[in-house]
Design a protein around this motif. Structure first.
Motif, PDB file in Angstrom:
ATOM      1  N   GLU A  95     -30.609 -28.852   2.532  1.00 22.20           N
ATOM      2  CA  GLU A  95     -30.996 -30.187   2.083  1.00 22.20           C
ATOM      3  C   GLU A  95     -31.692 -30.160   0.725  1.00 22.20           C
ATOM      4  OE1 GLU A  95     -33.392 -31.668   5.259  1.00 22.20           O
ATOM      5  OE2 GLU A  95     -31.723 -31.784   6.681  1.00 22.20           O
ATOM      6  N   GLY A  96     -31.786 -28.985   0.128  1.00 16.11           N
ATOM      7  CA  GLY A  96     -32.387 -28.874  -1.192  1.00 16.11           C
ATOM      8  C   GLY A  96     -33.871 -28.604  -1.206  1.00 16.11           C
ATOM      9  N   ILE A  97     -34.445 -28.288  -0.048  1.00 10.88           N
ATOM     10  CA  ILE A  97     -35.877 -27.986   0.004  1.00 10.88           C
ATOM     11  C   ILE A  97     -36.135 -26.653  -0.688  1.00 10.88           C
ATOM     12  CG2 ILE A  97     -37.836 -27.580   1.535  1.00 10.88           C
ATOM     13  CD1 ILE A  97     -36.686 -30.474   1.497  1.00 10.88           C
ATOM     14  N   ALA A  98     -37.168 -26.612  -1.531  1.00 10.77           N
ATOM     15  CA  ALA A  98     -37.404 -25.437  -2.364  1.00 10.77           C
ATOM     16  C   ALA A  98     -38.328 -24.403  -1.735  1.00 10.77           C
ATOM     17  CB  ALA A  98     -37.981 -25.872  -3.708  1.00 10.77           C
ATOM     18  N   ALA A  99     -39.129 -24.796  -0.744  1.00 11.47           N
ATOM     19  CA  ALA A  99     -40.112 -23.870  -0.185  1.00 11.47           C
ATOM     20  C   ALA A  99     -40.415 -24.237   1.256  1.00 11.47           C
ATOM     21  CB  ALA A  99     -41.392 -23.882  -1.014  1.00 11.47           C
ATOM     22  N   ILE A 100     -40.796 -23.230   2.036  1.00 11.13           N
ATOM     23  CA  ILE A 100     -41.213 -23.461   3.420  1.00 11.13           C
ATOM     24  C   ILE A 100     -42.548 -22.773   3.677  1.00 11.13           C
ATOM     25  CG2 ILE A 100     -38.876 -23.716   4.334  1.00 11.13           C
ATOM     26  CD1 ILE A 100     -39.262 -20.784   5.467  1.00 11.13           C
ATOM     27  N   LEU A 101     -43.280 -23.317   4.617  1.00 10.66           N
ATOM     28  CA  LEU A 101     -44.508 -22.709   5.126  1.00 10.66           C
ATOM     29  C   LEU A 101     -44.370 -22.671   6.638  1.00 10.66           C
ATOM     30  CD1 LEU A 101     -47.500 -21.799   5.172  1.00 10.66           C
ATOM     31  CD2 LEU A 101     -48.126 -24.230   5.111  1.00 10.66           C
ATOM     32  N   THR A 102     -44.411 -21.497   7.221  1.00 13.12           N
ATOM     33  CA  THR A 102     -44.276 -21.429   8.670  1.00 13.12           C
ATOM     34  C   THR A 102     -45.532 -20.861   9.304  1.00 13.12           C
ATOM     35  OG1 THR A 102     -42.898 -20.653  10.514  1.00 13.12           O
ATOM     36  CG2 THR A 102     -43.120 -19.166   8.619  1.00 13.12           C
ATOM     37  N   LEU A 103     -45.936 -21.486  10.396  1.00  8.30           N
ATOM     38  CA  LEU A 103     -47.096 -21.079  11.171  1.00  8.30           C
ATOM     39  C   LEU A 103     -46.739 -21.150  12.651  1.00  8.30           C
ATOM     40  CD1 LEU A 103     -48.060 -23.584   9.006  1.00  8.30           C
ATOM     41  CD2 LEU A 103     -50.246 -22.480   9.445  1.00  8.30           C
ATOM     42  N   PRO A 104     -47.436 -20.408  13.498  1.00  7.42           N
ATOM     43  CA  PRO A 104     -47.226 -20.523  14.934  1.00  7.42           C
ATOM     44  C   PRO A 104     -48.086 -21.623  15.534  1.00  7.42           C
ATOM     45  CG  PRO A 104     -48.756 -18.761  14.509  1.00  7.42           C
ATOM     46  CD  PRO A 104     -48.381 -19.329  13.160  1.00  7.42           C
ATOM     47  N   GLY A 105     -47.837 -21.943  16.773  1.00  8.68           N
ATOM     48  CA  GLY A 105     -48.596 -22.999  17.431  1.00  8.68           C
ATOM     49  C   GLY A 105     -49.851 -22.521  18.128  1.00  8.68           C
TER      50      GLY A 105
END
Length: 219
Positions: A95-105
């Protein structure tokens, strides 16, 4: 750059089996729900996120996502933590997103300021910013740009392999040691450690643990 936050949540009935010596199945479910509330509260208040996505098929988690105006992604939801994050990153990248940040719950002590510190650290791409667990085993938060910059592999011994993977991809990883994010809850001893850190003081999770007599079992 404004990253999308990715929060993988497996179906609650399977949550936190390693806490079975201390908590009943009903208590493990309630604890997971409290922790998710705290994590989403911190994410929702953070400045600089483009959006929040929960990767889940769990109805309760989906309802919580909707309450926080978060997106629900189902691709990869039953493929483990790594599979869920990888699938969501692929969807967002398309979708063109340039960056992600992932964290656990399961990091209920996470603070909004910590999330914002991760975002601020990613000024240029490619970027790989990591916040390790308190024992330097797990990778409790990763921000990267582009979303597939480094091949991820989560698990109890993922922190140093992730540093190596970033280096192999030609990216110098940035390390942020953030005490709230560092405190994940997987084992009974983690609950005792969590209860002692200042970042836990105003969390719904700590209030629930105290109200239900869980902390007294650790004495």
């Amino acid at each position: 750059m404004k990253p999308w936050a990715i929060l993988p949540v497996k179906e609650m009935v399977e949550a936190k089996q390693r806490l079975a010596p201390l908590l009943s199945p009903e208590e493990r479910l309630a604890l997971m729900q409290m922790m998710l509330r705290d994590v989403l509260t911190a994410l929702s208040a953070a400045q600089g996120l483009a959006g929040i996505a929960l990767v889940t098929l769990d109805p309760w988690a989906q309802a919580l996502a909707e309450a926080h105006d978060a997106r629900i992604i189902t691709e990869g939801a039953r493929e483990g933590h790594t599979g869920a994050v990888t699938a969501a990153a692929s969807v967002l990248r398309a979708e063109g997103i340039a960056a992600i940040l992932t964290l656990p719950g399961d990091i209920p002590a996470v603070k909004t300021a910590e999330v914002e510190a991760l975002i601020a650290a990613a000024s240029t791409a490619p970027a790989f910013i990591i916040a390790p667990a308190h024992d330097e085993q797990g990778s409790n938060a990763i921000l990267m740009s582009p979303p597939d910059a480094v091949r991820l592999r989560f698990g109890e011994d993922s922190y140093f392999p992730h540093l190596a993977a970033a280096g192999a991809a030609g990216i110098t990883p940035q390390i942020l040691r953030l005490p709230g994010i560092a405190m994940d809850i997987d084992h009974p001893t983690d609950i005792a450690r969590f209860a002692r850190i200042p970042e836990a003081a105003d969390t719904q999770t700590l209030a629930w643990l105290a109200q239900n007599g869980i902390l007294s079992r650790l004495a």
